[in-house]
Write a protein that holds these residues in place. Structure first.
Motif, PDB file in Angstrom:
ATOM      1  N   ARG A  88      25.003  42.007  45.835  1.00  0.00           N
ATOM      2  CA  ARG A  88      25.434  40.913  46.702  1.00  0.00           C
ATOM      3  C   ARG A  88      26.466  40.069  45.959  1.00  0.00           C
ATOM      4  O   ARG A  88      26.577  40.149  44.735  1.00  0.00           O
ATOM      5  CB  ARG A  88      24.251  40.032  47.073  1.00  0.00           C
ATOM      6  N   ALA A  89      27.180  39.241  46.676  1.00  0.00           N
ATOM      7  CA  ALA A  89      28.191  38.374  46.065  1.00  0.00           C
ATOM      8  C   ALA A  89      27.558  37.440  45.035  1.00  0.00           C
ATOM      9  O   ALA A  89      28.168  37.149  44.008  1.00  0.00           O
ATOM     10  CB  ALA A  89      28.920  37.576  47.136  1.00  0.00           C
ATOM     11  N   SER A  90      26.325  37.011  45.275  1.00  0.00           N
ATOM     12  CA  SER A  90      25.658  36.105  44.345  1.00  0.00           C
ATOM     13  C   SER A  90      25.254  36.810  43.044  1.00  0.00           C
ATOM     14  O   SER A  90      24.937  36.153  42.061  1.00  0.00           O
ATOM     15  CB  SER A  90      24.435  35.472  44.999  1.00  0.00           C
ATOM     16  N   ASP A  91      25.254  38.153  43.028  1.00  0.00           N
ATOM     17  CA  ASP A  91      24.914  38.922  41.825  1.00  0.00           C
ATOM     18  C   ASP A  91      26.096  39.042  40.862  1.00  0.00           C
ATOM     19  O   ASP A  91      25.911  39.370  39.699  1.00  0.00           O
ATOM     20  CB  ASP A  91      24.479  40.352  42.190  1.00  0.00           C
ATOM     21  N   ILE A  92      27.318  38.791  41.352  1.00  0.00           N
ATOM     22  CA  ILE A  92      28.531  39.078  40.588  1.00  0.00           C
ATOM     23  C   ILE A  92      28.927  37.900  39.707  1.00  0.00           C
ATOM     24  O   ILE A  92      29.045  36.769  40.174  1.00  0.00           O
ATOM     25  CB  ILE A  92      29.689  39.441  41.524  1.00  0.00           C
ATOM     26  N   LEU A  93      29.156  38.194  38.435  1.00  0.00           N
ATOM     27  CA  LEU A  93      29.656  37.193  37.495  1.00  0.00           C
ATOM     28  C   LEU A  93      31.163  37.359  37.301  1.00  0.00           C
ATOM     29  O   LEU A  93      31.897  36.385  37.234  1.00  0.00           O
ATOM     30  CB  LEU A  93      28.940  37.338  36.151  1.00  0.00           C
ATOM     31  N   HIS A  94      31.628  38.624  37.246  1.00  0.00           N
ATOM     32  CA  HIS A  94      33.027  38.896  36.945  1.00  0.00           C
ATOM     33  C   HIS A  94      33.416  40.246  37.548  1.00  0.00           C
ATOM     34  O   HIS A  94      32.612  41.167  37.573  1.00  0.00           O
ATOM     35  CB  HIS A  94      33.192  38.928  35.417  1.00  0.00           C
ATOM     36  N   ILE A  95      34.669  40.359  38.025  1.00  0.00           N
ATOM     37  CA  ILE A  95      35.196  41.630  38.534  1.00  0.00           C
ATOM     38  C   ILE A  95      36.461  41.952  37.750  1.00  0.00           C
ATOM     39  O   ILE A  95      37.328  41.093  37.591  1.00  0.00           O
ATOM     40  CB  ILE A  95      35.536  41.560  40.035  1.00  0.00           C
ATOM     41  N   LYS A  96      36.550  43.202  37.264  1.00  0.00           N
ATOM     42  CA  LYS A  96      37.703  43.613  36.470  1.00  0.00           C
ATOM     43  C   LYS A  96      38.282  44.906  37.034  1.00  0.00           C
ATOM     44  O   LYS A  96      37.545  45.807  37.418  1.00  0.00           O
ATOM     45  CB  LYS A  96      37.248  43.828  35.020  1.00  0.00           C
ATOM     46  N   LEU A  97      39.601  45.003  37.077  1.00  0.00           N
ATOM     47  CA  LEU A  97      40.293  46.223  37.509  1.00  0.00           C
ATOM     48  C   LEU A  97      40.677  47.016  36.264  1.00  0.00           C
ATOM     49  O   LEU A  97      41.268  46.471  35.329  1.00  0.00           O
ATOM     50  CB  LEU A  97      41.548  45.875  38.297  1.00  0.00           C
TER      51      LEU A  97
END
Length: 50
Positions: A35-44
């Protein structure tokens, strides 16, 4: 060239998914079971085929 998205979660784990055309971030998250609340950081990440 391959593109991946690496999700770093608040619990410290990482989930990786290969980016496909016409797939939304929401659909990627559903595929990974997060879920969105689980995400700390997104990297490509882009990998060149050599």
């Amino acid at each position: 060239m391959s593109k991946f998205r690496v999700y770093t979660l608040v619990d410290g784990s990482e989930r990786t998914i290969k980016i496909r055309k016409k797939i939304t971030l929401r659909e990627e998250m559903n595929t990974l079971g997060i879920r969105a609340s689980d995400i700390l950081h997104i990297k490509l990440v882009i990998q060149n085929r050599e």
